[in-house]
Structure formats: structure tokens, C-alpha cells
Write a protein that holds these residues in place. Structure first.
Motif, mmCIF file in Angstrom:
data_model
loop_
_atom_site.group_PDB
_atom_site.id
_atom_site.type_symbol
_atom_site.label_atom_id
_atom_site.label_comp_id
_atom_site.label_asym_id
_atom_site.label_seq_id
_atom_site.Cartn_x
_atom_site.Cartn_y
_atom_site.Cartn_z
ATOM 1 N N LEU A 1 8.039 21.438 43.373
ATOM 2 C CA LEU A 1 7.817 22.222 42.296
ATOM 3 C C LEU A 1 9.127 23.000 42.256
ATOM 4 C CD1 LEU A 1 4.105 23.167 42.927
ATOM 5 C CD2 LEU A 1 4.932 21.666 41.284
ATOM 6 N N GLY A 2 9.302 24.129 41.057
ATOM 7 C CA GLY A 2 10.439 25.073 40.787
ATOM 8 C C GLY A 2 9.749 26.365 40.912
ATOM 9 N N MET A 3 10.393 27.655 41.237
ATOM 10 C CA MET A 3 9.839 28.762 41.143
ATOM 11 C C MET A 3 11.075 29.526 40.619
ATOM 12 S SD MET A 3 11.488 30.160 44.047
ATOM 13 C CE MET A 3 10.436 31.723 43.851
ATOM 14 N N CYS A 4 10.457 30.818 40.414
ATOM 15 C CA CYS A 4 11.384 31.914 40.177
ATOM 16 C C CYS A 4 10.610 33.222 40.213
ATOM 17 C CB CYS A 4 12.087 31.886 38.678
ATOM 18 S SG CYS A 4 13.035 33.193 38.186
ATOM 19 N N TYR A 5 11.548 34.341 40.948
ATOM 20 C CA TYR A 5 10.731 35.511 41.328
ATOM 21 C C TYR A 5 10.732 36.408 39.861
ATOM 22 C CZ TYR A 5 10.418 35.261 46.271
ATOM 23 O OH TYR A 5 10.089 34.769 47.563
ATOM 24 N N ILE A 6 9.946 37.400 39.510
ATOM 25 C CA ILE A 6 9.996 38.036 38.524
ATOM 26 C C ILE A 6 9.793 39.561 38.759
ATOM 27 C CG2 ILE A 6 8.694 38.412 35.960
ATOM 28 C CD1 ILE A 6 9.538 35.506 36.503
ATOM 29 N N GLY A 7 11.267 40.075 38.977
ATOM 30 C CA GLY A 7 11.350 41.408 39.310
ATOM 31 C C GLY A 7 11.134 42.315 38.214
#
Lengths: 246, 246
Positions: free
Chosen positions: A130-136
Motif C-alpha cells: 500500500l501507499g501512504m502519506c502523513y497529513i500535517g
């Protein structure tokens, strides 16, 4: 090189996903992985909220300004959490606890606990393809996020994480040279040469990348970023929740 | 289950190491892995200091009260770092930057950046068959650690990490039930049943473990911990370094 190192070293943030939702089994595995991170003095001072309600996702995407907060395989919000530590306290105990619970030490403990858990979740997700991204950018309006998630005192939302099946595979973004972040025995204040080297790398990266070419250096980005204040409301919000008060 | 998930789910903190030092190549791999963690707005707002000098290791072991801070394969200290973001700023720019740099938002950003990097380092180490343990007890005297590492303004030591070849394999410590840390769509304030279930698990764990048997529950540990203040000096120290001032 082992599989785990390969996963870690191949990381790139994914901001565009297919319509596939991740399964409940995958969610559970990711949360279990998060839970196995180290935790300061066994405090487990964090909570994770999975957001599936479309209205809530839409509202969080508005706060963040990022469409992928709505359009993804799953959305997690990671919170620093010292609420459950006081659930069984008597009123008198709770009064005694507060000076301790509300100091900067425990803001650090709970923030670090949450971040260690989150990074385990990130690596676990990536190991499953899977892919991911942090959401600051949820901290654009941290009080609003608090309201959406109905957070009690001593719980604050730190960041989100979107996970899903990648629709695009962006190029990997370079990092500072190793000697720019790793020092031996004491701090090295003479960072000019590693910053110059990195600025040259970054200019080339922006010139060459397939999308969104531009002319910029890391140093210039940072000087611009820090010229104007942002998210000054995080300070009174965090204090209002009983963190860093003393 | 893939190798990476196995590594993550098998984690236990290692506090006793053989005399083997880890190699420079292993150190570099671990730092490179740390660097590949996500970083807020590309800030890379952390530094890692490897401590090899025996006097410094001894002094840090004194602060922490833990002999394994001295006796290990390698010792890393992870710092929140906003120093390099201002190196190239003019004096006037620096004055403008400070209100931004020194707010709670950027204490969170730099602490989270450091912790994400650290957890990558932890997983990378474990994937290579090494053991590791976080050292939060460096915050027993955070100013002393600052002095030992000669940290500039806008850099604070958050925690250490010891890495090495495990001399003992302790049992794995249970975690809160999944439903105790993971909620859907909003925070769940009714945690009594998961805390009761966990207290029962923990009592059994302490009764059954091979070393250091005791009678205790998680709730009781936490109520004891938070009854008395600790590390209140972290607050003025962090402020003196230009964090969370505004």
C-alpha cells in the motif's frame, strides 16, 4: 539488503489512490503493528481514530485543503492521549495528577508515543504494497479537527495518515546528506557545506522531475517558510486541552 | 505474513547486549533508514548524534540511571532540530523567523520528525537481527544532556536509542486491546471494559514472567506514576532553547 530495509529505503509519499478501500483485516494488522512500537514507561499515550464517515472525511479534507484526505483507501488520525490514564482516578487523585500530566514532559511523551506508533503503521502499510502519506495540514484548524472527532481533555490530534492502493508512483525525494543530520559525540554547527551540497541536489531534483518542475533550493524554501507565522492557534489550543500548561 | 510485519510484531526492548560494537556500515544503513521517514513540509527537523566517547557515554548513563546506556553496540541521541533552518538567514530574517520557529506548532513538527526517523532506525536495526531500546530517561536531566552534546539554540535532545547484539531475549510485553486504542469516527470515552480486560492480562503477565515477578495492574501503575510530578525542569529548559515560547 533485507526486505524490510528495502521497504524503508523505497519510501515515497503517495497522494493519489485508486478507489479500493483497504480491508478490515488490513486495518487491524496496521493498528496491531502501530501498537507494537515502543512506548515510554508503558504509557501507550496515544489513540488512533479511523475515519470512514463521508461527512467527517469531507470536513477534514476542507481543514487540510487536500482532496486525498477524502479520497483514499483509509484515513487514520493519530492523537496524543493522556485521557485513559485518569479514567479510574478519584477526584482527589485527578487533582494531584494534573501538574504532572499537564507538563511539557508529558506533551513530549505522548507526542513521541503517537509518532512511533504511526511510523510502524506507515512501514506496515508499505510492506503490504500500500501507499501512504502523513497529513500535517490537519493542524491548519486543530480545534475544528478536535470538534469533528469529539476529543476529550488531554487528547489532541497530531496528524492524519492516508493509506491506499497507489494510483501514481512519484519520484523519491532526496534527503540531506548523511553528514548533515548525523554527528559524532557532539552537535556540529558548521553545516554550510552539507547544506550547499543539498541545495545543489534539490535544484537538480526540481529541474528534472516529471511533474511540477520548478527552480528552488531547500534553504530558500525554509527561509520562506519561517518568515511568516503559521498555526499560532496551535499554542492556545494545546494549552486549552491541558498540555504544556506548566 | 511478510518479513517486515514479522519484524514489527516481534518487537521487544533489549536492555542487555554482548560486547560487540555495530559496524560503521550498519550505523550508516540505520541512519539512512531514519532519513527516509516522512518529514513535515520537507523540514527534516531533527538530528541524530552517535555517542562513542567513553566519558560522554558514562555521563549519559549517569543521567539515565541505566547501565545499558554505556554498555551497548552503539548509542544514538535523537534531537528536535530547527537550528539548520536559520543558518543562512540574515539577522533581520532571523528576527522575523523566531515567532514562527518558536511556536508550539514547530515543537510538534520537530518532535514528530525526530520520532518518525527514530522508529525507522528501530525497525531497520531489528530487521538486521540487532536489538534496541529507547532511552527516555535522558530527560531525567535534560540540561545536562544538552551540555554534554553541546547543542545550539533550537535543538533539544528528546531521547536516546541503544542498539546492539542482544544478550538476552526478554518476553514480549502485551499491549492494550486493539479496541482500547483504535476508535471509529470519533473518540470513545467509555474505555472501562478494555482497561479492565488489559489489567487482567497484565496481572497475569507479571505473575508468569520468568524474571522480576510482581503483582501489579496497568491502571495502578499509571495512577501511581501520575500522582507525583516528574521532570518539571523540562518545561523551562525547552523554553530556554526557543521552543514553545509563543
Amino acid at each position: 539488503m533485507n526486505e524490510t530495509l528495502q521497504t524503508i529505503l523505497q519510501h515515497r509519499s503517495i497522494r493519489s489512490f485508486t478507489n479500493d478501500k483497504i480491508t478490515q483485516e488490513q486495518i487491524n494488522t496496521i493498528v496491531e503493528a502501530a501498537q507494537m512500537a515502543s512506548t515510554s514507561s508503558y504509557m501507550q499515550a496515544y489513540s488512533i481514530i479511523g475515519v470512514t464517515n463521508p461527512q467527517k472525511k469531507e470536513a477534514l479534507a476542507q481543514v487540510s485543503g487536500q482532496p486525498y484526505v477524502k479520497d483514499n483507501g483509509h484515513l487514520f488520525i493519530f492523537c496524543a492521549d493522556l485521557y485513559r490514564h485518569q479514567i479510574k482516578a478519584t477526584e482527589e487523585q485527578l487533582e494531584n495528577m494534573k501538574a504532572n500530566l499537564e507538563n511539557t514532559e508529558h506533551l513530549l511523551v505522548s507526542t513521541i508515543d503517537a509518532a512511533l506508533a504511526a511510523q510502524n503503521a506507515a512501514i506496515a502499510s508499505e510492506s503490504m504494497g500500500l501507499g501512504m502519506c502523513y497529513i500535517g495540514s490537519l493542524r491548519n484548524d486543530i480545534q475544528q479537527v478536535d470538534t469533528i472527532l469529539n476529543l476529550p481533555p488531554h487528547v489532541i490530534p497530531l496528524f492524519g495518515m492516508v493509506i491506499g492502493v497507489p494510483a501514481k508512483e512519484p519520484e523519491q525525494k532526496p534527503r540531506l546528506p548523511l553528514e548533515g543530520v548525523y554527528f559524532e559525540n557532539e552537535y556540529n554547527r558548521n553545516q554550510d557545506s552539507s547544506l550547499n551540497q543539498f541545495d545543489a541536489t534539490i535544484k537538480q531534483y526540481y529541474e528534472n522531475r516529471s511533474n511540477n518542475k520548478r527552480i528552488d533550493s531547500w534553504t530558500d524554501q525554509m527561509l520562506r517558510r519561517f518568515q511568516n507565522t503559521m498555526r499560532m492557534d496551535v499554542t492556545p489550543y494545546v494549552e486549552s486541552k491541558g498540555f504544556k500548561k506548566r
